[in-house]
Design an enzyme around this catalytic site. Structure first.
Site, mmCIF file in Angstrom:
data_model
loop_
_atom_site.group_PDB
_atom_site.id
_atom_site.type_symbol
_atom_site.label_atom_id
_atom_site.label_comp_id
_atom_site.label_asym_id
_atom_site.label_seq_id
_atom_site.Cartn_x
_atom_site.Cartn_y
_atom_site.Cartn_z
ATOM 1 N N ASP A 268 0.862 -1.177 0.000
ATOM 2 C CA ASP A 268 0.000 0.000 0.000
ATOM 3 C C ASP A 268 0.907 1.238 0.000
ATOM 4 O O ASP A 268 2.137 1.129 0.046
ATOM 5 C CB ASP A 268 -0.993 -0.023 1.173
ATOM 6 C CG ASP A 268 -2.230 0.838 0.856
ATOM 7 O OD1 ASP A 268 -2.160 1.680 -0.062
ATOM 8 O OD2 ASP A 268 -3.263 0.681 1.528
HETATM 9 C C1 BGC Z 1 -5.095 3.176 0.173
HETATM 10 C C2 BGC Z 1 -5.252 2.202 -0.965
HETATM 11 C C3 BGC Z 1 -5.153 2.949 -2.268
HETATM 12 C C4 BGC Z 1 -3.819 3.646 -2.327
HETATM 13 C C5 BGC Z 1 -3.550 4.365 -3.639
HETATM 14 C C6 BGC Z 1 -3.865 4.047 0.021
HETATM 15 O O1 BGC Z 1 -3.809 5.062 0.959
HETATM 16 O O2 BGC Z 1 -5.083 2.463 1.387
HETATM 17 O O3 BGC Z 1 -6.460 1.510 -0.849
HETATM 18 O O4 BGC Z 1 -5.370 2.096 -3.356
HETATM 19 O O5 BGC Z 1 -3.756 4.573 -1.272
HETATM 20 O O6 BGC Z 1 -4.256 5.540 -3.726
#
Ligand code: BGC
Length: 741
Positions: A268
């Site tokens: 993530d």
């Molecule tokens: C989130 C993800 C997301 C990623 C990209 C993160 O903060 O937890 O679910 O896909 O950002 O934007």
């Protein structure tokens, strides 16, 4: 002629050869480049990323949606880097791109996989035209805590419903062929356990025993892998002491060794860097080591891999095979997407879908997502013939942006039809619609304009109150400790109640709310979630009976925050409460003996039941369930039984009903939930119509992970219920016997 399977095998073999051949030509730095995803949100991305792209130091970008810019980034990678490897272009296309569907929790309330698939297809088509080839959806985290802001992005509390809808969404995004027109790669996230964050505080620690992990949190991911999801994303959270991003048990033992996943895993956002913040390592170098050896193939946003992996390989802490495996996983998806043959996007050549068709999907999705929680004395539907004037009151009646919900980077609020607009369009001149906003936002505390709202309500035949949460109150990092209606909304309800007019509440929100303080002061509640672009038309159709509400709750509505976690598929405990349990502290006699209250698993100050149960949702139809038949009633392991039930619509309106099937395994190697959803079907019934709804239940559907955490199916007696909610009372039972019997 070759069979389809033989062709697929050939295709896989061809891709594996090309992956191996390309890998053989890559330098270590180029390999690490493939494992690095960078943010490309700025307009000047081609300039500031140009050098790194030319050097092959970037395998993927995210957050760039200008198609010309994306094409330029691809051009630099393909034409100016040594090996010409195209980029994966990622974006959070969560519940629509330009055309916004209801939030995923709302889509879950449709219990309609087909509709979820169609919604994802619309999103994929729109996103592909912007150059995107990879979305970070679906989120299939089990969410049993409505305080958690990201419950909005989930399919709710149930593993079976989440699994079915997650697969549908993956199919919508990926189509039959990842390289096909209108297909983009999906990403099942967040692996795993993210939804169990302590106290619903986003990113907080999770402690999930392996047995619960396997029985509750992992099944939707297993199904996503079975459905061919291209990628998975690691969770931000700490799971049992090891952050998911460094968790070998998850990424290797389960995902690769047990499930045989062949796609790739992305971290993530900066979650590799955060391994040190969790306190598992002392810095990025060790974090890169932990993540890479755990099996995180690509790093999102931070630069622990690009700064440290090469050194770790040269210093012989990380084996080159580890790197090669990760890179092969990524390249495999790039080949499957057809990016090597067609890296560029020409928006004029991408499949078109006319706006009306897209809006139809958004509207149908909104219609089926909304839940009639309460409808006393048939307050709804409203009849145009019987009301001359309606007061429309509240901060969310005409809020085009708020109704879109969380994760709408690309959604266009100008396309939104609000509740007010939908009602006005529907009733035309036949009803006088008087709108008073009454509160600036859903959080406003001022009651200054309530008198105006009350006056308008007094002079009208009915009041429609638009209440709930603005979109900013749910979503990532937007958890709440108090999940009642914010600001002065409850006071507004009470003021309006005093007019004695019929009060209809339409609630827009990103999560289940505690509605205990207003539920008795309104005649009807239509829970609309954040319904997306076409929300207002759907609301109007449901309020005026053009369609019957048919959504069913995908998550339990607690009475009080203190009941959380409260979910339908709980364990029985050794001292289950019963309906005559005292739940009002005022009823307890002074000096009552310790044992006089029943000694069961309940709170002294609130009922042990929810305000609205999982699966609940009323209708303008009137459904009766009869004649439940199971055949056979005794079956050997390895066989199926068929469940038939007659469902009749005794009401006066055509309506959809979601028929739900639950079972309870009475005795298990580990204790089993009091009920578990095992099937559902949406049916549409004319007034007076009866249909027989059938389900096939295989003993594999009854399997669970036992004490040694292996999958087992046990002989024994099972109870079975069929009905319109998890509180269904029509029941039967069956017995599973050993195959050898
Ligand atoms: C989130 C993800 C997301 C990623 C990209 C993160 O903060 O937890 O679910 O896909 O950002 O934007």
């Amino acid at each position: 002629m070759k069979t389809v399977n033989a062709k697929v095998v050939d295709q896989v073999a061809i891709i594996e050869r090309r992956v191996a051949e390309l890998l053989g030509r890559m330098t270590l730095d180029e390999k690490i480049g493939q494992m690095s995803q960078v943010n490309a949100s700025e307009a000047g991305a081609p300039e500031y990323l140009g050098m790194a792209l030319r050097d092959g130091r970037i395998g993927s970008v995210l957050n760039q949606v200008d198609v010309a810019t994306v094409n330029e980034l691809q051009r630099i990678s393909v034409e100016e880097s040594r090996l010409g490897i195209p980029l994966l272009v990622g974006r959070d296309v969560i519940h629509g791109f330009k055309t916004v569907m209801p939030i995923p929790l709302g889509q879950a309330a449709t219990w309609n996989p087909e509709l979820v698939r169609n919604g994802a297809r619309v999103a994929a088509i729109e996103a592909q035209a912007a150059g995107i080839n990879w979305t970070f959806a679906p989120m299939i985290d089990i969410a049993r805590d409505p305080r958690w802001g990201r419950i909005a992005e989930s399919f709710g509390e149930d593993p079976y419903l989440t699994g079915r809808l997650g697969v549908a969404m993956i199919e919508g995004f990926q189509g039959d062929d990842l390289a096909g027109d209108g297909s983009i790669a999906a990403c099942a996230k967040h692996f795993a356990g993210y939804g169990a964050a302590e106290s619903g505080r986003d990113y907080a620690t999770t402690n999930i025993p392996e047995n619960e992990l396997r029985n509750v949190y992992l099944p939707p991911f297993n199904e996503a892998v079975g459905a061919g999801v291209a990628t998975l994303m690691a969770s931000f959270s700490d799971l049992n002491g090891v952050p998911a991003t460094a968790n070998r048990f998850l990424m290797r033992d389960i995902l690769r060794d047990e499930w045989g996943f062949t796609g790739f895993v992305v971290s993530d956002w900066e979650s590799i860097h955060q391994i040190a913040v969790h306190g598992l390592t002392s810095g990025d170098r060790d974090s890169a080591y932990e993540a890479a050896t755990a099996g995180i193939d690509m790093e999102m946003a931070s630069d622990a891999y690009s700064n440290h992996l090469a050194g770790l390989v040269i210093g012989e802490r990380i084996d080159i095979d580890t790197i090669d495996t990760a890179v092969a996983n990524i390249l495999r998806i790039k080949f499957r997407l057809g990016l090597f043959g067609a890296p560029y996007v020409d928006p004029d050549q991408t499949p078109a879908m006319d706006l009306e068709a897209k809006l139809r999907v958004a509207k149908q999705s909104a219609l089926e997502s909304m839940i009639l929680l309460k409808n006393d004395q048939a307050a709804l539907p409203l009849s145009i013939d019987r009301v001359d004037s309606i007061a429309v009151v509240g901060p969310l009646a005409d809020a085009p942006y708020e109704q879109l919900g969380t994760w709408v980077f690309d959604g266009d609020p100008d396309l939104s039809i609000t509740g007010l607009a939908g009602i006005r369009n529907l009733v035309g001149d036949s009803v006088d619609i008087r709108y008073v906003r009454a509160m600036e936002t859903s959080r406003s505390r001022s009651t200054d304009t309530f008198s105006e709202a009350v006056e308008v309500a007094q002079g009208s035949d009915a009041v429609i109150l638009f209440l709930g949460e603005e979109s900013i109150l749910s979503g990532e990092a937007h958890s709440r400790a108090d999940i009642s209606l914010p600001g002065a909304q409850a006071a507004l309800v009470r003021s309006i109640r005093q007019t004695g007019k019929p009060v209809i509440a339409v609630i827009l929100a990103g999560r289940p709310l505690t509605l205990t303080d207003i539920v008795d002061d309104v005649d009807a509640i239509l829970f609309a979630w954040h319904p997306g672009t076409m929300g207002g038309e759907a609301i109007a159709d449901l309020l005026f009976g053009v369609e019957s509400p048919s959504g069913k709750l995908p998550a339990t509505f607690p009475r009080e925050v203190g009941q959380i976690p409260i979910y339908y598929n709980q364990k029985n405990t050794g001292k289950p409460p019963s309906p005559n349990t005292v739940t009002n502290m005022d009823d307890i006699d002074a000096h009552a003996p310790q044992t006089s209250l029943g000694m069961t698993a309940f709170h002294l100050d609130v009922a042990y039941t929810p305000l609205f149960a999982f699966g609940h949702g009323l209708s303008y139809g009137e459904f009766s369930y009869d004649n439940l038949r199971l055949s056979p009633q005794e079956l050997r392991i390895g066989n199926s039984l068929t469940v038939h039930v007659e469902v009749a619509n005794l009401g006066k309106m055509i309506a959809d009903e979601v028929v739900q099937l639950y079972v309870r395994d009475l005795v298990g190697n580990v204790t089993r939930p009091v009920r578990e959803l095992k099937g559902f079907k949406r049916v549409r019934l004319e007034p007076g119509q009866t249909v027989t709804v059938s389900f096939e239940l295989h003993t594999d559907d009854l399997a669970f992970f036992g004490r040694d955490n292996s999958l087992m199916t046990e002989p024994g007696v099972f109870h079975l219920w069929v009905g319109g909610s998890s509180e269904a009372s029509l029941h039967s039972e069956f017995r599973v016997v050993d195959a050898a019997h």
